[in-house]
Design a protein around this motif. Structure first.
Motif, PDB file in Angstrom:
ATOM      1  N   ASN A 123     -44.843  12.974  47.472  1.00 57.88           N
ATOM      2  CA  ASN A 123     -45.021  12.135  48.655  1.00 57.88           C
ATOM      3  C   ASN A 123     -43.932  11.073  48.726  1.00 57.88           C
ATOM      4  O   ASN A 123     -43.634  10.406  47.742  1.00 57.88           O
ATOM      5  CB  ASN A 123     -46.393  11.441  48.622  1.00 57.88           C
ATOM      6  CG  ASN A 123     -47.493  12.336  49.117  1.00 57.88           C
ATOM      7  OD1 ASN A 123     -47.252  13.268  49.872  1.00 57.88           O
ATOM      8  ND2 ASN A 123     -48.719  12.074  48.691  1.00 57.88           N
ATOM      9  N   GLY A 124     -43.349  10.905  49.889  1.00 59.05           N
ATOM     10  CA  GLY A 124     -42.357   9.869  50.098  1.00 59.05           C
ATOM     11  C   GLY A 124     -40.929  10.324  49.954  1.00 59.05           C
ATOM     12  O   GLY A 124     -40.012   9.670  50.466  1.00 59.05           O
ATOM     13  N   VAL A 165     -51.878  10.536  47.731  1.00 62.79           N
ATOM     14  CA  VAL A 165     -51.998   9.129  47.356  1.00 62.79           C
ATOM     15  C   VAL A 165     -51.561   8.227  48.505  1.00 62.79           C
ATOM     16  O   VAL A 165     -51.690   7.009  48.423  1.00 62.79           O
ATOM     17  CB  VAL A 165     -51.151   8.806  46.107  1.00 62.79           C
ATOM     18  CG1 VAL A 165     -51.730   9.475  44.887  1.00 62.79           C
ATOM     19  CG2 VAL A 165     -49.710   9.198  46.308  1.00 62.79           C
ATOM     20  N   GLY A 166     -51.037   8.811  49.553  1.00 62.10           N
ATOM     21  CA  GLY A 166     -50.610   8.002  50.682  1.00 62.10           C
ATOM     22  C   GLY A 166     -49.813   8.825  51.673  1.00 62.10           C
ATOM     23  O   GLY A 166     -49.605  10.018  51.497  1.00 62.10           O
ATOM     24  N   SER A 167     -49.364   8.168  52.720  1.00 61.23           N
ATOM     25  CA  SER A 167     -48.573   8.851  53.750  1.00 61.23           C
ATOM     26  C   SER A 167     -47.254   8.117  53.946  1.00 61.23           C
ATOM     27  O   SER A 167     -47.198   6.890  53.847  1.00 61.23           O
ATOM     28  CB  SER A 167     -49.348   8.895  55.073  1.00 61.23           C
ATOM     29  OG  SER A 167     -49.746   7.590  55.453  1.00 61.23           O
ATOM     30  N   PRO A 168     -46.168   8.868  54.203  1.00 67.97           N
ATOM     31  CA  PRO A 168     -44.854   8.237  54.380  1.00 67.97           C
ATOM     32  C   PRO A 168     -44.770   7.422  55.655  1.00 67.97           C
ATOM     33  O   PRO A 168     -45.331   7.791  56.684  1.00 67.97           O
ATOM     34  CB  PRO A 168     -43.898   9.436  54.415  1.00 67.97           C
ATOM     35  CG  PRO A 168     -44.738  10.586  54.851  1.00 67.97           C
ATOM     36  CD  PRO A 168     -46.101  10.334  54.311  1.00 67.97           C
ATOM     37  N   ARG A 169     -44.049   6.289  55.551  1.00 68.73           N
ATOM     38  CA  ARG A 169     -43.822   5.452  56.716  1.00 68.73           C
ATOM     39  C   ARG A 169     -42.409   5.684  57.255  1.00 68.73           C
ATOM     40  O   ARG A 169     -41.589   6.319  56.619  1.00 68.73           O
ATOM     41  CB  ARG A 169     -43.994   3.965  56.351  1.00 68.73           C
ATOM     42  CG  ARG A 169     -45.359   3.651  55.782  1.00 68.73           C
ATOM     43  CD  ARG A 169     -45.597   2.166  55.631  1.00 68.73           C
ATOM     44  NE  ARG A 169     -44.462   1.394  55.134  1.00 68.73           N
ATOM     45  CZ  ARG A 169     -44.578   0.198  54.571  1.00 68.73           C
ATOM     46  NH1 ARG A 169     -45.770  -0.336  54.417  1.00 68.73           N
ATOM     47  NH2 ARG A 169     -43.509  -0.453  54.147  1.00 68.73           N
ATOM     48  N   ARG A 170     -42.112   5.138  58.404  1.00 67.65           N
ATOM     49  CA  ARG A 170     -40.802   5.318  59.018  1.00 67.65           C
ATOM     50  C   ARG A 170     -39.689   4.699  58.188  1.00 67.65           C
ATOM     51  O   ARG A 170     -38.537   5.144  58.222  1.00 67.65           O
ATOM     52  CB  ARG A 170     -40.782   4.705  60.433  1.00 67.65           C
ATOM     53  CG  ARG A 170     -41.644   5.453  61.430  1.00 67.65           C
ATOM     54  CD  ARG A 170     -41.611   4.739  62.763  1.00 67.65           C
ATOM     55  NE  ARG A 170     -40.279   4.732  63.353  1.00 67.65           N
ATOM     56  CZ  ARG A 170     -39.808   5.676  64.142  1.00 67.65           C
ATOM     57  NH1 ARG A 170     -40.568   6.713  64.444  1.00 67.65           N
ATOM     58  NH2 ARG A 170     -38.592   5.589  64.646  1.00 67.65           N
ATOM     59  N   ASP A 171     -40.018   3.652  57.394  1.00 67.78           N
ATOM     60  CA  ASP A 171     -38.996   2.988  56.594  1.00 67.78           C
ATOM     61  C   ASP A 171     -38.782   3.676  55.247  1.00 67.78           C
ATOM     62  O   ASP A 171     -38.033   3.196  54.398  1.00 67.78           O
ATOM     63  CB  ASP A 171     -39.358   1.515  56.366  1.00 67.78           C
ATOM     64  CG  ASP A 171     -40.693   1.340  55.642  1.00 67.78           C
ATOM     65  OD1 ASP A 171     -41.306   2.362  55.256  1.00 67.78           O
ATOM     66  OD2 ASP A 171     -41.127   0.190  55.464  1.00 67.78           O
ATOM     67  N   GLY A 172     -39.452   4.822  55.024  1.00 72.61           N
ATOM     68  CA  GLY A 172     -39.256   5.575  53.788  1.00 72.61           C
ATOM     69  C   GLY A 172     -40.218   5.206  52.680  1.00 72.61           C
ATOM     70  O   GLY A 172     -40.263   5.883  51.649  1.00 72.61           O
ATOM     71  N   LYS A 173     -40.994   4.150  52.852  1.00 68.73           N
ATOM     72  CA  LYS A 173     -41.956   3.743  51.828  1.00 68.73           C
ATOM     73  C   LYS A 173     -43.274   4.498  52.021  1.00 68.73           C
ATOM     74  O   LYS A 173     -43.447   5.227  52.979  1.00 68.73           O
ATOM     75  CB  LYS A 173     -42.182   2.229  51.890  1.00 68.73           C
ATOM     76  CG  LYS A 173     -40.927   1.427  51.550  1.00 68.73           C
ATOM     77  CD  LYS A 173     -41.212  -0.067  51.576  1.00 68.73           C
ATOM     78  CE  LYS A 173     -39.943  -0.858  51.245  1.00 68.73           C
ATOM     79  NZ  LYS A 173     -40.190  -2.316  51.270  1.00 68.73           N
ATOM     80  N   ILE A 174     -44.198   4.288  51.079  1.00 69.65           N
ATOM     81  CA  ILE A 174     -45.482   4.982  51.124  1.00 69.65           C
ATOM     82  C   ILE A 174     -46.601   4.021  51.522  1.00 69.65           C
ATOM     83  O   ILE A 174     -46.704   2.921  50.979  1.00 69.65           O
ATOM     84  CB  ILE A 174     -45.809   5.600  49.746  1.00 69.65           C
ATOM     85  CG1 ILE A 174     -44.793   6.675  49.389  1.00 69.65           C
ATOM     86  CG2 ILE A 174     -47.216   6.182  49.731  1.00 69.65           C
ATOM     87  CD1 ILE A 174     -44.859   7.902  50.259  1.00 69.65           C
TER      88      ILE A 174
END
Length: 373
Positions: free
Chosen positions: A137-138, A302-311
Motif C-alpha cells: 500500500n502506498g 492498513v489504509g488507502s493512498p492519498r493524492r500526496d503519496g502518503k497513506i
C-alpha cells in the motif's frame, strides 16, 4: 502453563539456533505512523544500505561533473520538501579494459575485444522508499508523486556545470508532455526496482521455516489462522539464542525449555492473547526463532493512498494502535517526556503498536520439501 509439548520442543530447537533471525525485525510500516517524520539533515549523507528496501523506486541518476553533489542535494530536497525517504547509491562503470569475446585469435587463444566507447565513469542513483513488496500500500502513490514533482536540482544553472545528462533529461521530459503525460516531471521515467545491495537469493520465493510452523502448530490463538492480510502488533516478547556449546548440549540432553527466555516469551504471549480473548478482543499470537508477538484485529488493508503519496490509515487500525499505545508521562527527575506502557494480566504491551503483515504458510514450499521417510 500455556506452552504445549510440541511448542516446547520447537522452542528448545530454536534456542540453539546460532544465527536466529526475527520475522518482525524490520517492519515496513514506518511511513504509516502519523507522528514519524522523514529525517533531513544537511549534516548527514543518506547512503543506501542493505537495511533499506528491499523494494524501492529508482527516481533518477546523475553522471559527470557535479553528479555526486546533485544526487545528495536531490536526496535532501526529496526528504525535506516532499517527505520522501531517499538515498544515494553510486557505482563505477569501467569500459576501458579488454573483454573475452566469442571465438579464438590467430594463435588459438581466446579472442580479446574492447568496448566501442572506451570510457570510465561513476553513476549516482537516487532511490526512494522502503517497501517489503511491489504491491505494498502506498507504493503506487509515491511512484506517481516522484514522476510528477519538479525538484530545484533539475533547473537550468542549478549546479556549476549544466551537464549533458541534465539537458537530455529535460529534452525527454518535454517530449513526454503529450496529453496523457503532461503532468510528468524530470523524473517521469521512475520505476520500481530492487535494492541493488541485496543478493539475488534474497528475492527468491521462500516458504515459511518448518521449525516456525512447528512452534505455532499447537498455539490456541495462532496468527497463522488470522483470516486477514494485516493485523496490529500490540506486544513483543524477546527470546534469546544460546551460543555456548556446553549449554547447547545440556539443553539438547535435558530438554531444558521452561526456564529459558524464549519459552517465557512464548508463555507471556499465549497468556496475554488468552486474556484479550477473554475480553472479547480478536487477539492472536505468533512465535518465531527469537521472539513471540501478540496482535489484535484482522484487516485486508492498513489504509488507502492519498493524492500526496502518503497513506490514510484505516480508522479501525488506528483505533487499535491508539487504544494500546503507552500513555505519555514525564520523568520527574529530568523533566523529559516518556511513555508508560499499558498492561493486562500483569503483562505489558508495546509502547507503540504497529501494523504487520500476517504470515502465511506457502503451499508451494510444501511441494518443494523432500518427502518424509
Amino acid at each position: 502453563m500455556f506452552v504445549h509439548t510440541n511448542l516446547r520442543q520447537a522452542l528448545a530447537i530454536a534456542l540453539v539456533a546460532a544465527a536466529a533471525s526475527t520475522t518482525w525485525a524490520a517492519p515496513p510500516w514506518a511511513s504509516l505512523i502519523p507522528f514519524q517524520r522523514v529525517e533531513a539533515s544537511t549534516e548527514k549523507k543518506y547512503e543506501l544500505t542493505e537495511a533499506n528496501g528491499p523494494w524501492m523506486i529508482m527516481a533518477t541518476s546523475f553522471t559527470g561533473t557535479g553528479a555526486e553533489k546533485d544526487a545528495n542535494d536531490l536526496v535532501l530536497e526529496l526528504r525535506k520538501d516532499f517527505g520522501l525517504e531517499a538515498y544515494v547509491w553510486h557505482q563505477k562503470y569501467d569500459y576501458t579494459d579488454t573483454v573475452v569475446g566469442k571465438g579464438y585469435d590467430r594463435y588459438g587463444g581466446p579472442k580479446k575485444m574492447k568496448y566501442m566507447n572506451d570510457v570510465s565513469y561513476t553513476s549516482y542513483a537516487v532511490l526512494v522508499g522502503n517497501y517489503e513488496s511491489v504491491d505494498q500500500n502506498g507504493l503506487e502513490g509515491v511512484l506517481s508523486k516522484v514522476k510528477t514533482i519538479h525538484p530545484k536540482v533539475f533547473k537550468t544553472g542549478y549546479s556549476v556545470k549544466d551537464d549533458t545528462i541534465k539537458s537530455i533529461r529535460r529534452q525527454i521530459t518535454n517530449a513526454m508532455k503529450s496529453e496523457e503525460n503532461k503532468e510528468k516531471g524530470p523524473m517521469g521515467t521512475a520505476f520500481v526496482t530492487r535494492n541493488p545491495l541485496l543478493p539475488e537469493e534474497y528475492f527468491r520465493p521462500k516458504g515459511m521455516d518448518e521449525l516456525v510452523i512447528a512452534m505455532n502448530k499447537d498455539s490456541k490463538h495462532s496468527l497463522l489462522n488470522c483470516p486477514g492480510k494485516y493485523t496490529v502488533r500490540v506486544a513483543t516478547f524477546r527470546g534469546a539464542v544460546e551460543m555456548d556449546q556446553k549449554k547447547i548440549q545440556e539443553i539438547e540432553q535435558k530438554n531444558i525449555v521452561s526456564g529459558t527466555r524464549l519459552a517465557k516469551a512464548a508463555e507471556k504471549a499465549e497468556t496475554l492473547a488468552s486474556a484479550l480473548r477473554g475480553q472479547g478482543v480478536e487477539a492472536y499470537c505468533f512465535h518465531d526463532r527469537s521472539e513471540s508477538i501478540v496482535t489484535v484485529g484482522s484487516f485486508e488493508t492498513v489504509g488507502s493512498p492519498r493524492r500526496d503519496g502518503k497513506i490514510e490509515i484505516n480508522p479501525q487500525v488506528k483505533r487499535i494502535m491508539d487504544g494500546y499505545k503507552g500513555s505519555e508521562t514525564a520523568n520527574t527527575s529530568t523533566l523529559t517526556p516518556g511513555f508508560k506502557p499499558k498492561s493486562l494480566a500483569g503483562i505489558m504491551f508495546d509502547v507503540q503498536p504497529v501494523p504487520v503483515e500476517v504470515p502465511r504458510v506457502s503451499i508451494a514450499a510444501n511441494y518443494a520439501r523432500p518427502p518424509v521417510r
